[in-house]
Write a protein that holds these residues in place. Structure first.
Motif, mmCIF file in Angstrom:
data_model
loop_
_atom_site.group_PDB
_atom_site.id
_atom_site.type_symbol
_atom_site.label_atom_id
_atom_site.label_comp_id
_atom_site.label_asym_id
_atom_site.label_seq_id
_atom_site.Cartn_x
_atom_site.Cartn_y
_atom_site.Cartn_z
ATOM 1 N N MET A 121 0.857 -1.177 0.000
ATOM 2 C CA MET A 121 0.000 0.000 0.000
ATOM 3 C C MET A 121 0.896 1.231 0.000
ATOM 4 S SD MET A 121 -2.910 -1.197 2.751
ATOM 5 C CE MET A 121 -4.151 -0.039 2.162
ATOM 6 N N ALA A 122 0.450 2.301 -0.652
ATOM 7 C CA ALA A 122 1.292 3.487 -0.797
ATOM 8 C C ALA A 122 0.462 4.656 -1.309
ATOM 9 C CB ALA A 122 2.450 3.202 -1.758
ATOM 10 N N ARG A 123 1.120 5.811 -1.445
ATOM 11 C CA ARG A 123 0.452 6.982 -2.013
ATOM 12 C C ARG A 123 0.802 7.172 -3.487
ATOM 13 N NH1 ARG A 123 1.967 9.227 3.125
ATOM 14 N NH2 ARG A 123 3.717 10.315 2.127
ATOM 15 N N SER A 124 1.563 6.250 -4.063
ATOM 16 C CA SER A 124 1.870 6.320 -5.494
ATOM 17 C C SER A 124 2.094 4.909 -6.027
ATOM 18 C CB SER A 124 3.114 7.165 -5.752
ATOM 19 O OG SER A 124 4.286 6.473 -5.354
ATOM 20 N N PRO A 125 1.792 4.666 -7.305
ATOM 21 C CA PRO A 125 2.033 3.349 -7.889
ATOM 22 C C PRO A 125 3.513 2.974 -7.933
ATOM 23 C CG PRO A 125 0.405 4.531 -9.176
ATOM 24 C CD PRO A 125 0.987 5.513 -8.202
ATOM 25 N N ALA A 126 4.407 3.958 -8.094
ATOM 26 C CA ALA A 126 5.837 3.631 -8.105
ATOM 27 C C ALA A 126 6.261 3.051 -6.762
ATOM 28 C CB ALA A 126 6.656 4.875 -8.444
ATOM 29 N N ASP A 127 5.760 3.628 -5.671
ATOM 30 C CA ASP A 127 6.054 3.069 -4.354
ATOM 31 C C ASP A 127 5.427 1.685 -4.192
ATOM 32 O OD1 ASP A 127 7.510 5.276 -3.693
ATOM 33 O OD2 ASP A 127 6.100 6.061 -2.204
ATOM 34 N N LEU A 128 4.216 1.509 -4.741
ATOM 35 C CA LEU A 128 3.609 0.173 -4.733
ATOM 36 C C LEU A 128 4.538 -0.834 -5.388
ATOM 37 C CD1 LEU A 128 -0.169 0.261 -5.829
ATOM 38 C CD2 LEU A 128 0.745 -0.102 -3.543
ATOM 39 N N ALA A 129 5.045 -0.473 -6.560
ATOM 40 C CA ALA A 129 5.912 -1.380 -7.313
ATOM 41 C C ALA A 129 7.190 -1.685 -6.543
ATOM 42 C CB ALA A 129 6.239 -0.774 -8.678
#
Length: 469
Positions: free
Chosen positions: A214-222
């Motif tokens: 879980m994150a505030r951006s998809p890059a962090d998700l990845a």
């Protein structure tokens, strides 16, 4: 920029360059927790400030372990983090201190994460509303009278409030997707088997739940997904996952996106849910993708029967011993008792029939992806509800016949282990956030993250509408 509003990857880069110290990041994190956590109750079992600052000072003086080096994280209170309690929201396990990290937690720590505490969850993770008799309820930061969702409600609320930049969650029945949608953040249920579970007990039968980022951006998700995944030779059904972060900014073009709507009338939606979903899809279509409505591709009642039987079968396997013990049975919430009693009463043929229906749906879904790249549903069927409710008893005047029927919209993907990314969809006139499930075929995790990244760069919902506390 406030360092707590930075994405995790930006924090990581600043730490690596020496522009930010782990101690400064930890101090800011603990200060934010002091200010807002008493209002939302997202982080529980927090280590003392002295302990957490000692972790940060040690990180500053140690060689860099990985991209998470020096970044504070709190682990969902269903997973074990060494030295911290794993209550699972149950009085039966309150104060029980974990002696070792679960597999994915160990991977996060190996990459340098600093575990500062736990995030709140419903009792045993049952129900998409985070409340329990040990730690109380987690409140939605966009309206403190409302639910933060669940079962990863603590993680989602902590992200929205800037108390964490990334978090782990887990998802059986929307437990990553619903709270992410209700807290205006991103949550990913990865392809089942890519994030290893614990090599304990039965390792073949219960293919429903998975951990994810879980994150505030998809890059962090990845980035977090790439850290959590990886085959474990101790598990028979674990699968390999290709890295997702490296190609996150490759722009998808001309995707065929199928809108499943209310599944032919099977799913009741509160007023405004369909409207905010369609508005988001119209905006997604403006990115060059083809959005088309799709008729219900499978019988919803058969799918629901399969889901409820397999879920009860799995819950009974995990909690059956507690129910059989009279001294502990009375300390379980009604939903847990209901699930276990159903599971224990089930015949082998009932389980076989449920698995056969699941197989039928998997075959049908596989054929859908011959024509569609992504399928879309809302992340929840209603807006965040009153935090004092146990669960909503009706939606749009349609009665809900179980504690989890109101989350039926998440089972098409969860039942067959498909990857799903929740993306923020926007806000209703009530000021509350909603989300969309982007559903792909097995193994399409990287493709979904690229679409989510394109959406994020266009909308930036987590940055555009932050909660005010």
């Amino acid at each position: 920029m406030d360092i707590l509003e930075m994405d995790a990857l930006a924090q990581s880069a600043a730490l690596e360059k020496g522009e930010l110290s782990a101690a400064a990041l930890m101090e800011a994190t603990l200060d934010r927790i002091d200010v807002v956590n008493g209002k939302v109750n997202a982080i529980v079992s927090l280590r003392s400030r002295a302990e957490n600052m000692a972790l940060a000072w040690a990180a500053d003086g140690a060689p860099r372990k990985g991209w998470l080096h020096g970044i504070p994280i709190a682990i969902k209170d269903l997973a074990n983090a060494a030295g911290l309690p794993t209550s699972m929201g149950s009085p039966l396990f309150a104060g029980q201190v974990a002696q070792a990290d679960d597999t994915f937690v160990a991977r996060l720590c190996a990459a340098g994460a600093l575990v500062i505490g736990k995030t709140n969850t419903p009792e045993f993770g049952l129900g998409s509303h985070t409340f329990n008799p040990v730690h109380g309820a987690t409140r939605n930061p966009y309206d403190l009278t409302r639910s933060a969702g669940g079962s990863s409600g603590g993680a989602a609320a902590a992200l929205a409030c800037g108390m964490l930049s990334v978090a782990d969650g887990s998802d059986m029945m929307g437990s990553l997707r619903n709270p992410a949608g209700w807290n205006n953040v991103y949550g990913m249920r990865p392809t089942w088997g890519t994030v290893p579970s614990q090599p304990e007990g039965d390792m073949f039968l219960h293919q429903l739940s998975t951990s994810g980022p879980m994150a505030r951006s998809p890059a962090d998700l990845a980035a977090l997904l790439d850290t959590m995944t990886g085959a474990d030779p101790r598990l028979p059904l674990n699968t390999h996952s290709a890295p997702t972060l490296a190609g996150i900014n490759a722009t998808p073009e001309g995707l065929r996106i199928g809108w499943l709507g209310d599944w032919g009338g099977a799913f009741a939606y509160e007023e405004g849910i369909a409207e905010v979903s369609l508005a988001a899809l119209d905006r997604m279509g403006g990115l060059g993708h083809r959005i088309e409505p799709l008729a219900a591709p499978f019988d919803a009642d058969r799918m629901w029967q399969s889901w409820t039987d397999l879920r009860s079968f799995a819950v009974a396997a995990g909690l059956g011993a507690l129910v059989k013990d009279p001294a502990r049975r009375d300390q379980l919430k009604p939903a847990a008792l209901w699930e276990v009693e159903r599971g224990l009463a089930m015949s082998a043929q009932q389980v076989q029939q449920a698995s056969a229906i699941r197989s039928d749906w998997f075959r049908r879904a596989t054929s859908l992806f011959d024509a569609w790249d992504v399928l879309v549903l809302p992340s929840a069927q209603l807006w965040p509800f009153d935090v004092d409710w146990t669960y909503p008893k009706e939606i749009a005047e349609r009665a809900m016949d179980s504690y989890h029927r109101w989350m039926q919209v998440v089972i098409p993907a969860g039942l067959i282990g498909l990857p799903v990314v929740n993306v923020p969809a926007g806000f209703g006139p009530n000021g509350l956030p909603a989300g969309l499930q982007l559903i792909g075929k097995r193994g399409s995790d990287a493709d979904l993250l690229r679409l989510a990244q394109q959406w994020h760069l266009t909308t930036s919902w987590p940055e555009t509408r932050r909660p005010i506390l």
